[in-house]
Design a protein around this motif. Structure first.
Motif, PDB file in Angstrom:
ATOM      1  N   HIS A 122      30.819  32.172  29.972  1.00  0.00           N
ATOM      2  CA  HIS A 122      31.762  33.085  30.624  1.00  0.00           C
ATOM      3  C   HIS A 122      30.921  33.871  31.631  1.00  0.00           C
ATOM      4  N   ALA A 169      31.127  36.227  33.726  1.00  0.00           N
ATOM      5  CA  ALA A 169      31.790  37.413  34.285  1.00  0.00           C
ATOM      6  C   ALA A 169      31.751  38.580  33.316  1.00  0.00           C
ATOM      7  N   ASP A 183      34.620  41.146  31.868  1.00  0.00           N
ATOM      8  CA  ASP A 183      36.052  41.428  31.827  1.00  0.00           C
ATOM      9  C   ASP A 183      36.261  42.930  31.664  1.00  0.00           C
ATOM     10  N   HIS A 214      43.697  42.166  32.275  1.00  0.00           N
ATOM     11  CA  HIS A 214      42.323  42.570  32.595  1.00  0.00           C
ATOM     12  C   HIS A 214      41.912  42.022  33.967  1.00  0.00           C
ATOM     13  N   HIS A 272      38.907  39.974  35.664  1.00  0.00           N
ATOM     14  CA  HIS A 272      37.737  39.130  35.440  1.00  0.00           C
ATOM     15  C   HIS A 272      36.857  39.257  36.677  1.00  0.00           C
TER      16      HIS A 272
HETATM   17 ZN    ZN Z   1      36.775  36.773  32.220  1.00  0.00          ZN
END
Ligand code: ZN
Length: 278
Positions: free
Chosen positions: A172, A174, A176, A252, A254
């Motif tokens: 992942h 990123a 969030d 959310h 990202h």
């Molecule tokens: Zn994300």
């Protein structure tokens, strides 16, 4: 017979015998002539040999007249001759002064010097003003660049959820930021929108911005986009409203950071290095 004309002079008329009544004016004349000769001799020094010789002859001829001399007048004339050096120097200095004044410090040259001084002063003032103006303009440009290059948070309020790392065997790339749908999402700095639209790979409504330093940010899962490709944006400018579009399990933003548009890096330390502490 007394003559009131001579009363009070250094040679009282009362003591002058009648036969010498005319000696006094002659003696005074002699003294005057002698004094005049001192001046003439002084000037003779400035003249050529022939002129000086003529002056000397004139003096001799006066002496040769053999007029009765007044002792006081003679001593005065002698003193005057003795002090002739001073007279000559003074005379030369006076002449030199005239020459000097005529060549360098006359009214016209003084006016010219004053005009030049004023012109110089005006030029210096103009140069100083120009320098200050340039410095002010440069300071304004510096401030503008500084403002354009500042980095700001994408959201006013949020909760950190999933960070950079592997989730279920997959990276992942990123950070969030959980936030209610419709929250205002801002550009991190000044740059150009390079993508604004629907992404079918899972980002949903996606905004990609390339910033002034080449860094590219991804902000995904938006509910609505308010910028378009090619648009320039400023630090903190509204680019979208957050949402829950694409592959998302809850509202959310990202956020991905791609330095120089390359591979994504952990956002938190990168943002911290740019003054943004999420
Ligand atoms: Zn994300």
């Amino acid at each position: 017979m007394r003559n009131a004309t001579y009363t009070g002079r250094h040679r009282p008329a009362a003591q002058t015998p009648r036969g010498r009544r005319y000696v006094v004016p002659v003696a005074l004349l002699s003294a005057t002539v002698a004094g005049g000769l001192v001046i003439r001799e002084a000037r003779a020094g400035e003249l050529g040999p022939a002129a000086a010789g003529a002056m000397s002859n004139a003096s001799t001829s006066v002496d040769a007249v053999g007029l009765p001399a007044d002792p006081d007048a003679v001593s005065a004339a002698t003193a005057a001759r003795a002090g002739g050096g001073t007279s000559r120097d003074t005379s030369r200095e006076a002449l030199a002064g005239v020459d000097t004044a005529g060549s360098t410090s006359g009214p016209s040259s003084v006016e010219a010097a004053t005009a030049r001084a004023r012109a110089d002063e005006k030029a210096r003032a103009a140069a100083k003003a120009e320098k200050q103006k340039a410095a002010k303009a440069q300071a304004a440009r510096d401030n503008a660049v500084k403002a354009a290059h500042r980095w700001v948070s994408p959201l006013a309020s949020y909760t950190l959820t999933s960070g950079y790392g592997f989730r279920w065997g997959k990276l992942h790339p990123a950070q969030d930021l959980a936030t209610p749908v419709g929250s205002r999402v801002h550009s991190l700095s000044s740059g150009t929108v390079i993508f604004a639209g629907w992404d079918s790979t899972g980002f949903g409504n996606l905004v990609r911005i390339q910033y002034w330093d080449g860094t590219v940010s991804f902000m995904a899962h938006n509910s609505r986009l308010v910028v378009s490709v090619g648009q320039t944006v400023a630090p903190g400018q509204l680019v979208s409203y957050s949402g829950n579009t694409g592959h998302s399990t809850g509202p959310h933003v990202h956020l991905e950071i791609h330095p120089s548009g390359g591979e994504a890096v952990p956002p938190m330390p990168w943002l911290a290095n740019h003054g943004i502490r999420l």
